[in-house]
Structure formats: structure tokens, C-alpha cells
Scaffold this active site. Structure first.
Site, PDB file in Angstrom:
ATOM      1  N   ARG A  61      40.823  34.967  16.724  1.00  0.00           N
ATOM      2  CA  ARG A  61      39.761  35.003  17.746  1.00  0.00           C
ATOM      3  C   ARG A  61      39.430  33.580  18.190  1.00  0.00           C
ATOM      4  O   ARG A  61      39.073  33.328  19.331  1.00  0.00           O
ATOM      5  CB  ARG A  61      38.513  35.741  17.225  1.00  0.00           C
ATOM      6  CG  ARG A  61      37.343  35.721  18.203  1.00  0.00           C
ATOM      7  CD  ARG A  61      36.367  36.902  18.044  1.00  0.00           C
ATOM      8  NE  ARG A  61      36.026  37.178  16.664  1.00  0.00           N
ATOM      9  CZ  ARG A  61      35.188  36.462  15.901  1.00  0.00           C
ATOM     10  NH1 ARG A  61      34.586  35.407  16.410  1.00  0.00           N
ATOM     11  NH2 ARG A  61      34.946  36.796  14.650  1.00  0.00           N
ATOM     12  N   TYR A 113      34.887  38.467  45.545  1.00  0.00           N
ATOM     13  CA  TYR A 113      35.390  39.610  44.791  1.00  0.00           C
ATOM     14  C   TYR A 113      34.224  40.495  44.323  1.00  0.00           C
ATOM     15  O   TYR A 113      33.235  39.974  43.781  1.00  0.00           O
ATOM     16  CB  TYR A 113      36.205  39.101  43.593  1.00  0.00           C
ATOM     17  CG  TYR A 113      36.687  40.208  42.701  1.00  0.00           C
ATOM     18  CD1 TYR A 113      37.670  41.100  43.143  1.00  0.00           C
ATOM     19  CD2 TYR A 113      36.158  40.390  41.441  1.00  0.00           C
ATOM     20  CE1 TYR A 113      38.091  42.138  42.337  1.00  0.00           C
ATOM     21  CE2 TYR A 113      36.586  41.421  40.622  1.00  0.00           C
ATOM     22  CZ  TYR A 113      37.550  42.290  41.079  1.00  0.00           C
ATOM     23  OH  TYR A 113      37.969  43.323  40.274  1.00  0.00           O
ATOM     24  N   ASP A 185      36.785  29.865  42.017  1.00  0.00           N
ATOM     25  CA  ASP A 185      37.688  30.941  41.612  1.00  0.00           C
ATOM     26  C   ASP A 185      38.986  30.712  42.388  1.00  0.00           C
ATOM     27  O   ASP A 185      39.045  30.909  43.592  1.00  0.00           O
ATOM     28  CB  ASP A 185      37.057  32.297  41.955  1.00  0.00           C
ATOM     29  CG  ASP A 185      37.914  33.486  41.508  1.00  0.00           C
ATOM     30  OD1 ASP A 185      39.150  33.338  41.446  1.00  0.00           O
ATOM     31  OD2 ASP A 185      37.344  34.567  41.256  1.00  0.00           O
ATOM     32  N   LYS A 210      46.487  38.360  38.434  1.00  0.00           N
ATOM     33  CA  LYS A 210      47.060  38.299  39.770  1.00  0.00           C
ATOM     34  C   LYS A 210      48.291  37.377  39.796  1.00  0.00           C
ATOM     35  O   LYS A 210      49.254  37.660  39.136  1.00  0.00           O
ATOM     36  CB  LYS A 210      45.972  37.874  40.768  1.00  0.00           C
ATOM     37  CG  LYS A 210      44.605  38.578  40.531  1.00  0.00           C
ATOM     38  CD  LYS A 210      44.633  40.057  40.808  1.00  0.00           C
ATOM     39  CE  LYS A 210      43.391  40.812  40.327  1.00  0.00           C
ATOM     40  NZ  LYS A 210      42.103  40.296  40.736  1.00  0.00           N
TER      41      LYS A 210
HETATM   42  C1  PLP Z   1      40.701  40.497  40.385  1.00  0.00           C
HETATM   43  C2  PLP Z   1      39.786  39.389  40.600  1.00  0.00           C
HETATM   44  C3  PLP Z   1      38.801  39.063  39.651  1.00  0.00           C
HETATM   45  C4  PLP Z   1      38.578  39.890  38.414  1.00  0.00           C
HETATM   46  O1  PLP Z   1      39.663  39.809  37.541  1.00  0.00           O
HETATM   47  P1  PLP Z   1      40.143  40.939  36.521  1.00  0.00           P
HETATM   48  O2  PLP Z   1      41.331  40.318  35.891  1.00  0.00           O
HETATM   49  O3  PLP Z   1      40.436  42.172  37.310  1.00  0.00           O
HETATM   50  O4  PLP Z   1      39.029  41.177  35.563  1.00  0.00           O
HETATM   51  C5  PLP Z   1      38.007  37.956  39.910  1.00  0.00           C
HETATM   52  N1  PLP Z   1      38.166  37.207  41.019  1.00  0.00           N
HETATM   53  C6  PLP Z   1      39.096  37.494  41.942  1.00  0.00           C
HETATM   54  C7  PLP Z   1      39.223  36.641  43.157  1.00  0.00           C
HETATM   55  C8  PLP Z   1      39.929  38.599  41.767  1.00  0.00           C
HETATM   56  O5  PLP Z   1      40.849  38.889  42.701  1.00  0.00           O
END
Ligand code: PLP
Length: 394
Positions: A61, A113, A185, A210
């Protein structure tokens, strides 16, 4: 030949280009056996040689060799001192918002998002953390939203799904002047195309589900901290306490994905440009949102701070009937939530990714029942276009 004999001596590879950095990571290979692919250390705990002596690993962890390689690789790619790998992008963003204290205020992108919107509204709202959503491409609006309690500017750029672009350097300057943190982000462009820490941001987050993972086969998140040791220790306490760290297996999948990041991003970029230009020629397509158009409102900023446009396109069609027809008739292109993988996906933000975005905000942004989002994959662009053409005109 460099010869790392333990996990402590890794290389920052500062002299290498990013195409080489993504392939070679931090250690690049496993130091004890020489395994070229960092193994999946599926071990919960680690044996100690004696009291007061540790291999550097105690309990997974806290630290795990596979996850450590991913975290170090991400710190190298983004240009920070420390990376953390989480069980999802949501968990990563949760850790970042947890840096705030009761009473603090956040300024964030209005077009963001949906899950990030949910974190700040439903989770942190009840702890007395307030926020204001603004169009981050409008610096006057950003300044106007600041209050004496503002402690964080949370930026998504390009935004999801309207593809607005914020000037990261200018936003970071505004934040620094009031002693607030800038968080970016960087999910849509990845460090291959955009490096927010080098533009003045303090923290970068990712949904590595992604483009970083890139194959639609794992859920994961990343946080990279530029230079503040205090923030590093706060995030360490958070991840250790929440237990939201990424598993060894998933860390390995993301590491493997990152090795091909450069070639994949180039292909996503090339394909998206073709698809976006084609979409614009379609009578049933009313508006195309794509940062690579030279007449995009924020094109100059895009050119200044990024080296590519990415693979994301949104578009509005003439009617809800056309939306239904497209989503039913696409074949190679898959109707599914998510983005950034090798496969082209089409999403319906209104009820999928942005279901929890407040209705008035969706209306103001134009995310209505005729709005679609496309994550252009790495297939042959002509096949993607042929499939969309058939679906749109069926
Ligand atoms: C998908 C996404 C998230 C959230 O991520 P998860 O891996 O689905 O928890 C946050 N920010 C952006 C821009 C995203 O496309």
C-alpha cells in the site's frame, strides 16, 4: 553500460527526448535480474533482513516496485519531483482536492469532466469547501472569480467536452500572485503534447485510464507534484490512509501503455485532424469543436503551449434523430464511454460523462441532446470516416 543494482539509483534521463523517455522510464529494467519489462510484483509485503534494515519496500500500500517505476516514469515525463499512481482518475483528483481545508475556495473550469464536478459538489461541498466555475480561457473571468479564500485553481485544458483552451502560464501567474495552487488535469493531451509543470502549474493530474494506459483495459489515475515537498507528504498521507493506490498489475499495464505513448499520440493527432476536417463538410453536422482548427478561438494559445492537438473532437448534429441514428449504426466506431484508447469511441456526454453536470451549466455550454464526442483511435482514418459517413447518412 549503466548498471543499476538496486531500486534507489534510477535515472532522470533529462538528456533524452520524450520519445525515448516514454520507452525507458526510470529504472528502465528490473535492477536485480535485468528483466527488460518491469515485472508485476504481486506481493503484499516484503521481508526485512534485520531490525532497522529494509530493501526500501515494506508493504505494497505504501510502496511497490512496479508502481514505483510507473510513478517515477510519470514524474520524469511531467517534470516533477514525485508521482503517485491511484486506482482511478477520480481517486487522483480526490487526493488533490483533499489538500484543501474547511472554508477554502476553488476556481475551476466550467466545462470540466463530470466526475470532477461531482467531487467538488457532492463530496467536498459538505465540508464547507466552496467553488466557482468559470470559463478558464477568459482570464478576466478567472480574476473576477477569486475571493480571499481562493486556494486552488483547477484547470482542465482542453476542456471536456467543449474544447476550450486555458493559457496555463497566465492562469498559474494569477494563482501564484494570491498564493493559490494551480492544478492541471492533463488527461487529454498527456505530457507528450503538453507539460503544465513547465508552464508554471504546481500539480498535474491524469486519468491514466485514457491516453497513458491507452488500450481501454485498465482504470487508473496519476498525480505529479512539481517541487513542493510539503504537498508530496500530504498526498502520501492521503494515499496511505485512503488506500487508493494502483495495484501492481494495473501499474504494469499503464507502464506498458506509456512505452508506446509517442507513436500513439502522433497517430491520434493525425487521425483526429482528418476526421475533424471531414466532419466540417457534413451537412448534418452543425458545429465541430476541435482545438486543431486554425480558426478555433484559442488556436494561438494552443500553438504556444502544446506540441499537438490530441485525438478529441466534439460535434453537434442537426437533430436528436441524427444522434440516435449515428449511435445505432456505427460499427467500427464504438458507442461507449471513455476516451484515449486505440479504438475510436463515440460518447453521448449529456447522459454519459456529463450526467451529473448541473443542467443549467450544460445548457449554457451547449451540451444538449444533439451533442456528441469522439475519441479518435489509431485505426486507418479512412475507415473511421467511412464508418461515420455511413452512420450519419444511413
Ligand atoms: C475520465 C476522466 C477522469 C476520471 O478518471 P477515471 O479514471 O475514470 O476515474 C478525470 N478527468 C478527465 C479529464 C477524464 O477524462
Amino acid at each position: 553500460m549503466k548498471n543499476f543494482s538496486n531500486y534507489k539509483d534510477y535515472s532522470l534521463k533529462q538528456d533524452l527526448h520524450i520519445e525515448s523517455k516514454v520507452v525507458h522510464g526510470a529504472l528502465g529494467c528490473e535492477p536485480l535480474t535485468g528483466a527488460v519489462s518491469m515485472p508485476i510484483f504481486q506481493s503484499a509485503t516484503f521481508r526485512h533482513p534485520e531490525l532497522g534494515n529494509s530493501t526500501g519496500f515494506d508493504y505494497s500500500r505504501l510502496e511497490n516496485p512496479t508502481r514505483q517505476e510507473l510513478e517515477r516514469t510519470m514524474a520524469i515525463l511531467e517534470g516533477g519531483i514525485k508521482g503517485f499512481a491511484f486506482s482511478s482518475g477520480q481517486a487522483a483528483n480526490m487526493a488533490v482536492f483533499s489538500l484543501l481545508d474547511v472554508g477554502d475556495h476553488v476556481v475551476m473550469s466550467d466545462d470540466i469532466y463530470g466526475g470532477t464536478s461531482r467531487i467538488i459538489n457532492d463530496i467536498f461541498g459538505k465540508y464547507g469547501i466552496t467553488h466557482t466555475c468559470v470559463d478558464m480561457s477568459d482570464l478576466e473571468a478567472v480574476k473576477a472569480a477569486i475571493t480571499p479564500k481562493t486556494k486552488m485553481l483547477f484547470v482542465e485544458t482542453p476542456t471536456n467536452p467543449c474544447m476550450k483552451v486555458a493559457d496555463i502560464r497566465a492562469v498559474s501567474d494569477i494563482a501564484r500572485a494570491i498564493g493559490a495552487l494551480t492544478v492541471v488535469d492533463n488527461t487529454f493531451l498527456t505530457p507528450y503534447f503538453q507539460q503544465p509543470l513547465n508552464l508554471g502549474a504546481d500539480i498535474v493530474t491524469h486519468s491514466s485510464t485514457k491516453y497513458l494506459g491507452g488500450h481501454n483495459d485498465t482504470i487508473s489515475g496519476i498525480v505529479v507534484i512539481k517541487d513542493d515537498e510539503d504537498i508530496v507528504s500530504k498526498v502520501r498521507v492521503h494515499i496511505k490512509s485512503h488506500g487508493s493506490q494502483l495495484s501492481p498489475m494495473d501499474s504494469w499495464l499503464v507502464l506498458r501503455g506509456i512505452k508506446t505513448l509517442a507513436v500513439r499520440m502522433d497517430k491520434h493527432n493525425e487521425n483526429a485532424l482528418k476526421v475533424a476536417n471531414w466532419l466540417r463538410t457534413q451537412p448534418k453536422v452543425k458545429k465541430v469543436y476541435y482545438v486543431g482548427f486554425s480558426d478555433h478561438r484559442d488556436y494561438e494559445i494552443t500553438k504556444k503551449q502544446t506540441t499537438g492537438f490530441g485525438g478529441m473532437i466534439s460535434f453537434a448534429v442537426d437533430s436528436f434523430e441524427t444522434v440516435k441514428k449515428i449511435l445505432k449504426n456505427v460499427d467500427l466506431v464504438m458507442f461507449a464511454e471513455s476516451l484515449g484508447g486505440t479504438e475510436t469511441l463515440i460518447t453521448y456526454p449529456t447522459t454519459q460523462t456529463h450526467e451529473d453536470t448541473p443542467k443549467e451549466m450544460k445548457e449554457a455550454l451547449g451540451i444538449d441532446e444533439c451533442f456528441l464526442r469522439l475519441s479518435v483511435g489509431i485505426e486507418n482514418a479512412d475507415d473511421i470516416i467511412a464508418d461515420l459517413e455511413r452512420a450519419i447518412n444511413s
